[in-house]
Motif scaffolding. Structure first.
Motif, short mmCIF file in Angstrom:
data_model
loop_
_atom_site.label_atom_id
_atom_site.label_comp_id
_atom_site.label_asym_id
_atom_site.label_seq_id
_atom_site.Cartn_x
_atom_site.Cartn_y
_atom_site.Cartn_z
N HIS B 7 37.70 34.01 39.06
CA HIS B 7 37.11 34.99 39.98
C HIS B 7 36.63 36.16 39.12
O HIS B 7 37.45 36.83 38.48
CB HIS B 7 38.15 35.44 41.01
CG HIS B 7 38.63 34.31 41.89
ND1 HIS B 7 38.09 34.05 43.12
CD2 HIS B 7 39.57 33.36 41.68
CE1 HIS B 7 38.69 32.99 43.65
NE2 HIS B 7 39.59 32.55 42.79
N TYR B 34 31.78 38.01 42.09
CA TYR B 34 31.94 39.19 42.95
C TYR B 34 31.12 40.31 42.32
O TYR B 34 30.98 40.38 41.10
CB TYR B 34 33.41 39.64 43.02
CG TYR B 34 34.33 38.57 43.55
CD1 TYR B 34 34.71 38.55 44.87
CD2 TYR B 34 34.80 37.57 42.70
CE1 TYR B 34 35.55 37.56 45.36
CE2 TYR B 34 35.65 36.57 43.17
CZ TYR B 34 36.01 36.57 44.51
OH TYR B 34 36.83 35.59 44.98
N GLU B 40 33.16 44.39 46.26
CA GLU B 40 33.57 43.07 46.77
C GLU B 40 34.98 42.66 46.36
O GLU B 40 35.49 41.64 46.85
CB GLU B 40 32.55 42.00 46.33
CG GLU B 40 31.20 42.19 47.01
CD GLU B 40 30.16 41.14 46.59
OE1 GLU B 40 29.03 41.21 47.12
OE2 GLU B 40 30.47 40.29 45.75
N THR B 41 35.62 43.44 45.45
CA THR B 41 37.01 43.12 45.10
C THR B 41 37.99 44.09 45.79
O THR B 41 39.17 44.13 45.45
CB THR B 41 37.24 43.19 43.58
OG1 THR B 41 37.00 44.54 43.13
CG2 THR B 41 36.30 42.24 42.85
N THR B 43 37.86 44.27 49.35
CA THR B 43 37.89 43.87 50.76
C THR B 43 39.31 43.46 51.14
O THR B 43 40.11 43.06 50.29
CB THR B 43 36.96 42.66 51.00
OG1 THR B 43 37.46 41.55 50.26
CG2 THR B 43 35.53 42.96 50.56
N PRO B 44 39.65 43.55 52.44
CA PRO B 44 41.00 43.13 52.86
C PRO B 44 41.31 41.69 52.45
O PRO B 44 42.43 41.39 52.05
CB PRO B 44 40.94 43.27 54.40
CG PRO B 44 39.87 44.30 54.64
CD PRO B 44 38.86 44.13 53.54
N GLU B 45 40.31 40.81 52.52
CA GLU B 45 40.54 39.41 52.15
C GLU B 45 40.90 39.29 50.67
O GLU B 45 41.83 38.58 50.29
CB GLU B 45 39.29 38.55 52.43
CG GLU B 45 38.92 38.43 53.91
CD GLU B 45 38.31 39.71 54.50
OE1 GLU B 45 37.79 40.54 53.72
OE2 GLU B 45 38.39 39.90 55.72
N PHE B 46 40.13 39.98 49.82
CA PHE B 46 40.39 39.91 48.38
C PHE B 46 41.78 40.46 48.07
O PHE B 46 42.56 39.86 47.33
CB PHE B 46 39.32 40.68 47.60
CG PHE B 46 39.42 40.49 46.10
CD1 PHE B 46 38.70 39.50 45.46
CD2 PHE B 46 40.26 41.30 45.35
CE1 PHE B 46 38.81 39.30 44.08
CE2 PHE B 46 40.38 41.12 43.97
CZ PHE B 46 39.65 40.12 43.34
N SER B 48 44.41 40.74 49.97
CA SER B 48 45.55 39.98 50.49
C SER B 48 45.68 38.60 49.84
O SER B 48 46.78 38.09 49.68
CB SER B 48 45.45 39.84 52.01
OG SER B 48 44.35 39.03 52.36
N GLN B 49 44.54 38.01 49.44
CA GLN B 49 44.62 36.63 48.94
C GLN B 49 44.55 36.52 47.43
O GLN B 49 45.16 35.64 46.84
CB GLN B 49 43.46 35.80 49.52
CG GLN B 49 43.64 35.49 50.99
CD GLN B 49 42.40 34.85 51.59
OE1 GLN B 49 41.67 34.13 50.92
NE2 GLN B 49 42.14 35.13 52.85
N ILE B 50 43.77 37.40 46.77
CA ILE B 50 43.45 37.14 45.37
C ILE B 50 44.14 38.12 44.44
O ILE B 50 44.80 37.72 43.48
CB ILE B 50 41.91 37.12 45.18
CG1 ILE B 50 41.35 35.99 46.06
CG2 ILE B 50 41.55 36.92 43.71
CD1 ILE B 50 39.89 35.78 45.99
N TYR B 65 47.42 32.60 41.72
CA TYR B 65 46.45 33.57 41.22
C TYR B 65 47.08 34.41 40.10
O TYR B 65 48.17 34.95 40.27
CB TYR B 65 45.99 34.49 42.36
CG TYR B 65 45.23 33.76 43.43
CD1 TYR B 65 43.84 33.60 43.34
CD2 TYR B 65 45.88 33.17 44.51
CE1 TYR B 65 43.13 32.91 44.31
CE2 TYR B 65 45.18 32.47 45.49
CZ TYR B 65 43.80 32.36 45.38
OH TYR B 65 43.10 31.66 46.34
#
Lengths: 204, 204
Positions: B7, B34, B40-41, B43-46, B48-50, B65
């Motif tokens: 990533h 990204y 883009e790093t 975001t809530p998704e990034f 919480s997940q990455i 990860y």
């Protein structure tokens, strides 16, 4: 085994990490003291013989010199349970150790140094302008740790590793830099777990 | 073997380190891009997940990860000649990798980011006041490297290690941050040695 000599300033958390690692491993360290505030690590002798980068700690192993606190902890802990056997966990331990030097130490240790040893009234204008950004970045680092520790007893795997030791060093004295540790409940519980380890030694 | 996904933002030297390590080892990496400037790093998704720390690169290994560029390089290179067998040399390699994240990257990479991507006229007042201190600290880091490389072909031991790879990443593009590489003759010769390695890939 080669003799181990720690070149240090006892007020530095980076030096304490190495003493704590050695204590948990039951290894003896000889200690040589320098006063960083009086510039004793910037003398021509220090730069030419001990560390061209002008910094402590340096771990002397026989007649060889190893700068960088986290590299010294790694050297001492090789072959012990403080470094995980699993390949992913070993890299994940290093991940937290790099996080410590990039996101944590430059904010939390630097604010402690400025407020406790330099003194707020003696700061340069540039340093004063950095107080708030470093406070915010330090709180960001503590927040990353606190969220991870909410559902993990240790930073990596299921037992203490060097990741915990090196992050403990400046976290447990962060209040001297103006941080409020009581805001981080999971960090506080983890500090207690580190202090309960067999062989634990305090900083002073 | 588990799948490897990087990533990344291709403009980041920290991401390039991992691609270069993989290339020298002949390992395939899938890449997901990204744009850090567009957030883009963060975001809530990034987060919480990455990576809860909101940063790239992150090396995804199967469904796990691993943040921090130098930890990812270590993971990839385990068992290869890029990590020395000798205990002191292995710690000394990590010494240069911590030096890179503490003394080199925050000065040399940050000035490149500010001048090349943010733009000098868009800098905040605090950033403008840091231009000269970061220039001086970056030149200090390059000087430490140049003196060491005056009588060593590689930073550790007698062949290329991760210490060279991770310091190469932001050194070879330091001029975009306003540094004059021609002032560092030994660094220039070492850059040529890295570029001549079998399997070398350029940043773009």
């Amino acid at each position: 085994m080669e003799s181990l000599v720690l070149h240090e300033d006892a007020r530095s958390g980076n030096c304490y990490k190495i003493r704590l690692t050695a204590a948990l491993l039951g290894q003896a360290l000889e200690r040589v003291s320098y006063d960083i505030i009086r510039g004793e690590t910037r003398t021509p002798e220090f730069l030419s013989q001990i560390n061209a980068n002008g910094r402590i700690p340096v771990l002397q192993i026989g007649d060889r010199y190893l700068p960088e606190s986290n590299a010294a902890c790694f050297y001492l802990a090789e072959g012990s349970a403080l470094i995980p056997q699993d390949r992913f966990d070993r890299a994940d331990m290093l991940r937290w150790m790099f996080f410590e030097q990039y996101n944590h130490e430059p904010n939390i240790a630097t604010l402690r140094f400025w407020l406790l040893y330099v003194g707020e009234r003696n700061l340069t204008e540039l340093q004063r302008h950095q107080l708030l950004p470093k406070r915010m970045a330090g709180d960001d680092a503590l927040t990353v740790m606190d969220r991870h520790l909410a559902d993990h007893a240790w930073l990596v795997g299921t037992s203490v590793t060097l990741a915990d030791i090196v992050l403990y060093a400046y976290t447990h004295i962060a209040e001297a830099g103006g941080f409020r540790l009581r805001d981080y409940a999971h960090i506080c519980a983890w500090l207690d777990r580190v202090q309960a380890l067999p062989g634990y030694v305090s900083m002073d």
